[in-house]
Structures are given as structure tokens and as C-alpha cells.
Design a protein around this motif. Structure first.
Motif, PDB file in Angstrom:
ATOM      1  N   ALA A   1       1.700   1.754 -13.399  1.00  0.00           N
ATOM      2  CA  ALA A   1       2.098   2.597 -12.266  1.00  0.00           C
ATOM      3  C   ALA A   1       1.337   2.214 -11.002  1.00  0.00           C
ATOM      4  CB  ALA A   1       1.845   4.064 -12.592  1.00  0.00           C
ATOM      5  N   LYS A   2       1.957   2.493  -9.864  1.00  0.00           N
ATOM      6  CA  LYS A   2       1.282   2.354  -8.575  1.00  0.00           C
ATOM      7  C   LYS A   2       0.650   3.699  -8.235  1.00  0.00           C
ATOM      8  CE  LYS A   2       1.980   0.622  -3.871  1.00  0.00           C
ATOM      9  NZ  LYS A   2       2.948  -0.059  -2.984  1.00  0.00           N
ATOM     10  N   ILE A   3      -0.672   3.714  -8.182  1.00  0.00           N
ATOM     11  CA  ILE A   3      -1.427   4.949  -7.954  1.00  0.00           C
ATOM     12  C   ILE A   3      -2.223   4.794  -6.670  1.00  0.00           C
ATOM     13  CG2 ILE A   3      -3.150   6.539  -8.893  1.00  0.00           C
ATOM     14  CD1 ILE A   3      -2.461   5.359 -11.687  1.00  0.00           C
ATOM     15  N   VAL A   4      -2.048   5.749  -5.750  1.00  0.00           N
ATOM     16  CA  VAL A   4      -2.713   5.706  -4.446  1.00  0.00           C
ATOM     17  C   VAL A   4      -3.480   7.006  -4.230  1.00  0.00           C
ATOM     18  CG1 VAL A   4      -2.378   5.573  -1.940  1.00  0.00           C
ATOM     19  CG2 VAL A   4      -0.954   4.183  -3.471  1.00  0.00           C
TER      20      VAL A   4
ATOM     21  N   CYS B   1      -8.550  12.273 -11.980  1.00  0.00           N
ATOM     22  CA  CYS B   1      -7.097  12.381 -12.145  1.00  0.00           C
ATOM     23  C   CYS B   1      -6.451  11.001 -12.068  1.00  0.00           C
ATOM     24  CB  CYS B   1      -6.525  13.302 -11.077  1.00  0.00           C
ATOM     25  SG  CYS B   1      -4.730  13.475 -11.108  1.00  0.00           S
ATOM     26  N   ALA B   2      -6.818  10.227 -11.057  1.00  0.00           N
ATOM     27  CA  ALA B   2      -6.227   8.893 -10.880  1.00  0.00           C
ATOM     28  C   ALA B   2      -6.542   7.983 -12.058  1.00  0.00           C
ATOM     29  CB  ALA B   2      -6.740   8.278  -9.580  1.00  0.00           C
ATOM     30  N   LEU B   3      -7.760   8.047 -12.565  1.00  0.00           N
ATOM     31  CA  LEU B   3      -8.154   7.185 -13.688  1.00  0.00           C
ATOM     32  C   LEU B   3      -7.437   7.588 -14.971  1.00  0.00           C
ATOM     33  CD1 LEU B   3     -11.917   6.922 -12.778  1.00  0.00           C
ATOM     34  CD2 LEU B   3     -10.310   5.004 -12.890  1.00  0.00           C
ATOM     35  N   GLU B   4      -7.228   8.890 -15.160  1.00  0.00           N
ATOM     36  CA  GLU B   4      -6.473   9.329 -16.334  1.00  0.00           C
ATOM     37  C   GLU B   4      -5.002   8.948 -16.211  1.00  0.00           C
ATOM     38  OE1 GLU B   4      -5.432  11.018 -20.001  1.00  0.00           O
ATOM     39  OE2 GLU B   4      -7.341  10.305 -19.180  1.00  0.00           O
ATOM     40  N   LEU B   5      -4.456   9.036 -15.003  1.00  0.00           N
ATOM     41  CA  LEU B   5      -3.080   8.584 -14.792  1.00  0.00           C
ATOM     42  C   LEU B   5      -2.943   7.090 -15.102  1.00  0.00           C
ATOM     43  CD1 LEU B   5      -2.207  10.495 -11.503  1.00  0.00           C
ATOM     44  CD2 LEU B   5      -1.099  10.811 -13.722  1.00  0.00           C
ATOM     45  N   ARG B   6      -3.944   6.313 -14.727  1.00  0.00           N
ATOM     46  CA  ARG B   6      -3.911   4.891 -15.041  1.00  0.00           C
ATOM     47  C   ARG B   6      -3.916   4.661 -16.555  1.00  0.00           C
ATOM     48  NH1 ARG B   6      -1.736   1.979 -12.986  1.00  0.00           N
ATOM     49  NH2 ARG B   6      -2.861   1.373 -11.114  1.00  0.00           N
TER      50      ARG B   6
ATOM     51  N   ASN C   1      -9.671  -0.525 -12.027  1.00  0.00           N
ATOM     52  CA  ASN C   1      -8.398  -0.082 -12.591  1.00  0.00           C
ATOM     53  C   ASN C   1      -7.226  -0.219 -11.621  1.00  0.00           C
ATOM     54  OD1 ASN C   1      -8.667   1.308 -15.456  1.00  0.00           O
ATOM     55  ND2 ASN C   1     -10.559   1.745 -14.320  1.00  0.00           N
ATOM     56  N   GLY C   2      -7.429  -0.930 -10.528  1.00  0.00           N
ATOM     57  CA  GLY C   2      -6.328  -1.221  -9.622  1.00  0.00           C
ATOM     58  C   GLY C   2      -5.765  -0.018  -8.910  1.00  0.00           C
TER      59      GLY C   2
ATOM     60  N   LEU D   1       0.787  -1.233   0.000  1.00  0.00           N
ATOM     61  CA  LEU D   1       0.000   0.000   0.000  1.00  0.00           C
ATOM     62  C   LEU D   1       0.821   1.286   0.000  1.00  0.00           C
ATOM     63  CD1 LEU D   1      -2.681  -1.038   2.654  1.00  0.00           C
ATOM     64  CD2 LEU D   1      -2.857  -1.212   0.162  1.00  0.00           C
ATOM     65  N   LEU D   2       1.966   1.295   0.652  1.00  0.00           N
ATOM     66  CA  LEU D   2       2.591   2.571   0.994  1.00  0.00           C
ATOM     67  C   LEU D   2       3.990   2.803   0.430  1.00  0.00           C
ATOM     68  CD1 LEU D   2       1.540   2.686   4.758  1.00  0.00           C
ATOM     69  CD2 LEU D   2       0.477   3.890   2.851  1.00  0.00           C
ATOM     70  N   GLU D   3       4.591   1.808  -0.179  1.00  0.00           N
ATOM     71  CA  GLU D   3       5.949   1.992  -0.683  1.00  0.00           C
ATOM     72  C   GLU D   3       5.978   1.989  -2.206  1.00  0.00           C
ATOM     73  OE1 GLU D   3       8.440  -0.946   1.136  1.00  0.00           O
ATOM     74  OE2 GLU D   3       8.292  -0.046   3.129  1.00  0.00           O
ATOM     75  N   ASN D   4       6.997   2.659  -2.759  1.00  0.00           N
ATOM     76  CA  ASN D   4       7.208   2.711  -4.212  1.00  0.00           C
ATOM     77  C   ASN D   4       5.987   3.220  -4.963  1.00  0.00           C
ATOM     78  OD1 ASN D   4       9.891   1.555  -4.053  1.00  0.00           O
ATOM     79  ND2 ASN D   4       8.878  -0.399  -3.618  1.00  0.00           N
ATOM     80  N   ILE D   5       5.439   4.315  -4.440  1.00  0.00           N
ATOM     81  CA  ILE D   5       4.261   4.931  -5.076  1.00  0.00           C
ATOM     82  C   ILE D   5       4.726   5.834  -6.208  1.00  0.00           C
ATOM     83  CG2 ILE D   5       2.285   6.453  -4.710  1.00  0.00           C
ATOM     84  CD1 ILE D   5       2.307   5.556  -1.764  1.00  0.00           C
ATOM     85  N   ASP D   6       4.127   5.664  -7.373  1.00  0.00           N
ATOM     86  CA  ASP D   6       4.446   6.513  -8.522  1.00  0.00           C
ATOM     87  C   ASP D   6       3.649   7.809  -8.494  1.00  0.00           C
ATOM     88  OD1 ASP D   6       6.274   4.723 -10.053  1.00  0.00           O
ATOM     89  OD2 ASP D   6       4.516   3.415 -10.042  1.00  0.00           O
ATOM     90  N   PHE D   7       2.344   7.700  -8.213  1.00  0.00           N
ATOM     91  CA  PHE D   7       1.472   8.875  -8.175  1.00  0.00           C
ATOM     92  C   PHE D   7       0.585   8.783  -6.941  1.00  0.00           C
ATOM     93  CE2 PHE D   7       2.271   8.052 -12.680  1.00  0.00           C
ATOM     94  CZ  PHE D   7       2.734   9.293 -13.104  1.00  0.00           C
TER      95      PHE D   7
END
Length: 378
Positions: free
Chosen positions: A44-47, A33-38, A193-194, A15-21
Motif C-alpha cells: 500500500a501507499k501510506i502517507v 498506525c502507519a507501521l501497523e498498516l504497512r 518501511n517505505g 507523493l500525493l496521488e493514489n494514496i491508499d492510507f
């Protein structure tokens, strides 16, 4: 309270490490924003971090109006804002609604193209507004490609059971959505979309260097390569230098009303009051113009001044012959400023903001979120 340092290896790595966005705020803008980043970054890891168990601002507390501008609001804007800026704002709202309806089916969000009415209480105002109707229709046609957006109807009292109105300007291109259904449809999209959504985590500070951002929260520290801030009116707390202020919007909903005739969406007083039916109930909000200073607040309670004013209008003009009680009351927090346009900008190479939606989150939230993702992509 469990701190991040007490979490397991599995929880931290997953959940918390190596987050891209990392997106701050899970409302309409943050989710878009998150869905467009996906879409741009499939691996990418999007949180998303959300301070409450639901989006705390206006995304789940709005009235569900799919609107871009009433006659009295636009004419008031044209007296106080440069003409080009007014119509650019209207275009952003209209394009944003089109994008919302591309993202979700009408069934998903219960969209109704019911039109809207801008109700007039003073007959003398009609002499001011009528001559400008052709100009407004011309400008809206330039934006939408559709003729005769606005028309005037005199018999609104008889048609809807109102009292004391001199007529209303009908906007045939506006409508309404079910805000709760939009929330559910968005949550399904995020899960599909994970995208990781962590609720109950409040961001208190953000620091950044050339390589990553450090996000301080009520549970500890998180690091991410890039950060999007989408908490609208609450952004003033996190980033005090932003030119955005909170604006409380108070709302109530009546009990079910037998034979309710007021079906559709309606505006009053340059958009400062707004109401609609939800089934056989009336949802009514607004009134912050009664005390702008007091409504410039993060407090989500209601005030007697505004709640009593809303109830008075309901009983005297909107449903004057109906028996009803008030079943629901709540407040949301909008983001406003001296300008109506949103703030969409990079404040550091790896931090961007999309805030100050001016009470038009339903209309422009999807577009602002997607454009914010593009800023982070650069």
C-alpha cells in the motif's frame, strides 16, 4: 507558498496521488498506525501528514514517563469513576507500555525501569491512603501478574535531598524513556518501511464519500482511500464534534546540578505535578490544576502563574539546597475529556480517529495506533 498545483509530475505521482492510507499526525499514535498498516498491507501507499517540522502535540514534548498510575491518582479516580473503568484504563496503559517495549529495545529508547514515587505532603493523608494499599496491589497483580507493585517509603527527604514530604508511595513497575530517542527510532522505522512523511502540511478539513476522502490542506487538496486522524488535542479544530479538549502541559528543565540526588521519576498531587532527572538536570512539569480554564488552550506559550509555581516547588522542596538556573521551557498539548479513556472509532466508513490520550501517550500510544489501523483495515 508553493501550492500542490505547482508541483511536477514526479512530485505529484510519487507523493500525493493514489494514496491508499493517509494518516494525519506523525506522533506516537500516527506512526504506530502507519507501521501497523504497512504490516497489514505490504504494497500500500501510506502517507503521513504533519503540520510542523516535528510532531506538534505531546509526542515530542512529553516528560518521558513510562507510567500507568500513581496511588493518589488511582484513589482519586476510584472516587469519581466506576471501578471497572478505572482498572480497564490501567490495563490499557500497562499493556501499552509492554507493547512499546516490544516495538523498541530498551537501548533504542533509553528505557529505565527506575520505578516511580508518589510524594505526599500532608501527614493526615497517609491515614487515608495506607489502608487502601493492599487493595491497589491486589488489582495491579490481577492486571500484571506481579505482586507488591506499591510500597511506602518514609525517608524520601533524606534519600533524595527533598524537604517537606511525609513520604512516598513507590511503584516498582514504572520507569522512564528518552523521548528524543523514541522520535529517532520511530523515524528510522517509518523510513525503513517505505512510509512517506510530509512535514509542514496542515489539514484544515476532511470530506468523504463512499469511495475516498478529500483532505483540504494549506497547500491544496489531497485524496486518499482511507484516513486516520491522530492529532489528539488538536483534533477539536479539525473535527469539532469530537468530545476532546486541548490541555496545555508546561515543562521546564534546570541547568546541570552538582551532586543531584533526586534520581528517578516522581509524582505529586494526584499526578498533576511530575518530575524526573535527565542526567544531572531536573525536568519538572504540570500545574494545570492551578487554572484549568486557562490551560484548556491550543497556545504553546508558558504562563507566569504555572512557571513560578514550578520554580517555587523546585527551590523549596525538590532541590532546596541546590544552585541552578532554568535552561529550557516549553509546552505540549494533550487531549483530554470528561472521561479518561481514548476515543477510538470510525466516524465514517473510510475515516477513523484515535485521540484523547489523556496525557498517557507514551503508555497507550502504540496500542491505540495499532488498533486504529485495524479499524481502517475492516
Amino acid at each position: 507558498m508553493i501550492q500542490f498545483k505547482q508541483l511536477s509530475f514526479w512530485e505529484k505521482v510519487t507523493l500525493l496521488e493514489n494514496i491508499d492510507f493517509l494518516v494525519v499526525g506523525s506522533g506516537i499514535v500516527g506512526s504506530a498506525c502507519a507501521l501497523e498498516l504497512r504490516r497489514q498491507h505490504p504494497d500500500a501507499k501510506i502517507v503521513i501528514l504533519e503540520r510542523s517540522y516535528l510532531p506538534l502535540g505531546a509526542s515530542t514534548k512529553n516528560a518521558g514517563f513510562a507510567c500507568f498510575g500513581s496511588v493518589t491518582e488511582l484513589l482519586d479516580d476510584l472516587e469519581n469513576v466506576p471501578e471497572e473503568r478505572v482498572w480497564n484504563t490501567v490495563k490499557l496503559r500497562y499493556d501499552g507500555l509492554e507493547r512499546l517495549l516490544q516495538r523498541f529495545s530498551a537501548t533504542d529508547i533509553h528505557y529505565e525501569n527506575c520505578g516511580s514515587y508518589d510524594l505526599i505532603t500532608d501527614e493526615e493523608d497517609l491515614a487515608i491512603y495506607h489502608p487502601k494499599l493492599a487493595y491497589l496491589n491486589q488489582q495491579i497483580e490481577f492486571i500484571t501478574g506481579k505482586k507488591d507493585c506499591y510500597s511506602f517509603e518514609k525517608n524520601v527527604n533524606e534519600k533524595f535531598g527533598f524537604s517537606g514530604f511525609e513520604g512516598g508511595y513507590f511503584n516498582r513497575l514504572e520507569g522512564a524513556i528518552d523521548t528524543g530517542k523514541l522520535l529517532l527510532a520511530t523515524q528510522k522505522d517509518l523510513a525503513k518501511n517505505g512510509i512517506i512523511v510530509l512535514n509542514g502540511i496542515e489539514v484544515t478539513q476532511i470530506h468523504a464519500d463512499d469511495h475516498e476522502a478529500v483532505i483540504e490542506t494549506n497547500y491544496g487538496e489531497i485524496r486518499s482511500k482511507k484516513v486516520a486522524v491522530t492529532i489528539n488535542g488538536f483534533a477539536k479544530k479539525l473535527l469539532p464534534g469530537l468530545l476532546v479538549e486541548p490541555a496545555r502541559a508546561q515543562v521546564l528543565v534546570t541547568s546541570e546540578i552538582k551532586g543531584l540526588r533526586a534520581k528517578g521519576t516522581f509524582h505529586l498531587d494526584k499526578g498533576y505535578y511530575y518530575f524526573r532527572n535527565v542526567g544531572n538536570r531536573v525536568l519538572f512539569g504540570g500545574g494545570r490544576n492551578l487554572d484549568f480554564k486557562a490551560e484548556n488552550t491550543f497556545d504553546l506559550n508558558q504562563t507566569a502563574l504555572i512557571q513560578q509555581a514550578l520554580e517555587k516547588l523546585l527551590r523549596e522542596q525538590i532541590i532546596p539546597n541546590a544552585e541552578f538556573s532554568i535552561d529550557y521551557r516549553w509546552s505540549g498539548t494533550m487531549g483530554v475529556g470528561t472521561e479518561k479513556g481514548p476515543i477510538l472509532e470510525k466516524i465514517k466508513p473510510n475515516i477513523a480517529v484515535g485521540v484523547r490520550l489523556g496525557g498517557m501517550g507514551v503508555a497507550i500510544g502504540s496500542l491505540i495506533g495499532e488498533r486504529l489501523a485495524l479499524l481502517l483495515h475492516d
